[in-house]
Design a protein around this motif. Structure first.
Motif, short mmCIF file in Angstrom:
data_model
loop_
_atom_site.label_atom_id
_atom_site.label_comp_id
_atom_site.label_asym_id
_atom_site.label_seq_id
_atom_site.Cartn_x
_atom_site.Cartn_y
_atom_site.Cartn_z
N LYS A 63 60.46 102.32 103.71
CA LYS A 63 59.63 101.86 102.23
C LYS A 63 60.12 100.94 101.59
N PRO A 64 61.54 100.68 101.14
CA PRO A 64 62.19 99.66 100.41
C PRO A 64 62.03 98.32 100.95
N ILE A 65 61.95 98.26 102.36
CA ILE A 65 61.74 96.93 103.05
C ILE A 65 60.27 96.58 103.59
N ALA A 66 59.41 97.31 103.01
CA ALA A 66 57.97 97.24 103.48
C ALA A 66 57.31 95.84 103.20
N HIS A 67 57.75 95.21 102.23
CA HIS A 67 57.27 93.81 101.76
C HIS A 67 58.01 92.50 102.48
N LEU A 68 59.23 93.04 103.09
CA LEU A 68 59.90 91.75 103.66
C LEU A 68 59.22 91.12 104.97
N THR A 69 59.70 89.79 105.10
CA THR A 69 59.35 89.05 106.09
C THR A 69 60.18 88.91 107.29
N ILE A 70 59.71 88.22 108.26
CA ILE A 70 60.78 88.25 109.61
C ILE A 70 62.02 87.16 109.27
N SER A 71 62.04 86.44 108.25
CA SER A 71 63.28 85.64 107.76
C SER A 71 64.31 86.41 107.41
N LEU A 72 64.11 87.92 107.08
CA LEU A 72 65.22 88.83 106.97
C LEU A 72 65.56 89.60 108.13
N VAL A 73 65.34 89.38 109.21
CA VAL A 73 65.46 90.45 109.93
C VAL A 73 67.03 90.91 110.15
N VAL A 74 67.83 89.74 110.42
CA VAL A 74 69.14 90.41 110.51
C VAL A 74 69.82 91.34 109.63
N PRO A 75 69.71 90.82 107.99
CA PRO A 75 69.95 91.93 106.99
C PRO A 75 69.11 93.26 107.12
N ILE A 76 67.98 93.13 107.37
CA ILE A 76 67.11 94.29 107.58
C ILE A 76 67.80 95.22 108.90
N VAL A 77 67.99 94.33 109.79
CA VAL A 77 68.28 95.49 110.94
C VAL A 77 69.65 96.13 110.60
N ARG A 78 70.76 95.35 110.26
CA ARG A 78 72.06 95.80 109.67
C ARG A 78 71.91 97.06 108.49
N GLY A 79 70.75 96.75 107.47
CA GLY A 79 70.58 97.91 106.57
C GLY A 79 69.85 99.11 107.24
N LEU A 80 69.09 99.00 108.02
CA LEU A 80 68.35 100.33 108.78
C LEU A 80 69.63 100.91 109.82
N GLN A 81 70.43 100.11 110.48
CA GLN A 81 71.53 100.96 111.01
C GLN A 81 72.33 101.66 110.17
N TYR A 82 72.64 101.03 108.92
CA TYR A 82 73.50 101.86 108.19
C TYR A 82 72.68 102.98 107.56
N ALA A 83 71.40 102.90 107.28
CA ALA A 83 70.33 103.89 106.74
C ALA A 83 70.52 105.27 107.87
N ILE A 84 70.26 104.68 108.89
CA ILE A 84 70.11 105.59 109.70
C ILE A 84 71.55 106.42 110.39
N ARG A 85 72.65 105.88 110.01
CA ARG A 85 73.93 106.39 110.29
C ARG A 85 74.02 107.28 109.03
N TYR A 86 73.76 107.02 107.87
CA TYR A 86 73.85 107.73 106.60
C TYR A 86 73.06 108.99 106.76
N GLN A 87 71.74 108.89 107.35
CA GLN A 87 70.78 110.14 107.45
C GLN A 87 71.53 110.86 108.28
N GLN A 88 72.00 110.42 109.61
CA GLN A 88 72.51 111.36 110.53
C GLN A 88 73.72 112.09 110.01
N ASN A 89 74.52 111.49 109.28
CA ASN A 89 75.82 112.11 108.68
C ASN A 89 75.35 113.07 107.77
N LYS A 90 74.42 112.94 107.11
CA LYS A 90 73.82 113.68 105.96
C LYS A 90 73.28 115.03 106.36
#
Length: 92
Positions: A63-90
């Motif tokens: 949801k927080p990144i729903a409005h973003l465009t392709i120009s932010l792919v790398v930061p989005i992917v890194r953020g998603l990887q972090y969020a997934i790890r956080y959810q898994q640890n939680k």
């Protein structure tokens, strides 16, 4: 009294956030979908509790990144990887 009948959303390959909209609509219609699908004997293996939780967690991550465009792919992917790890640890 008329009750709004939400239509299901379909994923669109050219719009990455259409998948998010589809997941949100599935969650909004959870009770209706469960009632309809479990009425069919061959579809009795519908989403279980942990799968519904995973679906909601995915929505919360996207949801927080729903409005973003392709120009932010790398930061989005890194953020998603972090969020997934956080959810898994939680959840473990």
């Amino acid at each position: 009294m008329d009750v709004a009948k939400p239509k299901m959303k379909q994923d669109v390959a050219t719009r990455w956030n259409s998948g998010l909209l589809m997941l949100v609509r599935i969650c909004l219609t959870k009770e209706l979908l469960s009632a309809v699908i479990t009425a069919f004997p061959i579809a009795s293996n519908f989403l279980n509790v942990s799968e519904w939780k995973r679906l909601r967690d995915s929505i919360n991550v996207l949801k927080p990144i729903a409005h973003l465009t392709i120009s932010l792919v790398v930061p989005i992917v890194r953020g998603l990887q972090y969020a997934i790890r956080y959810q898994q640890n939680k959840t473990t």
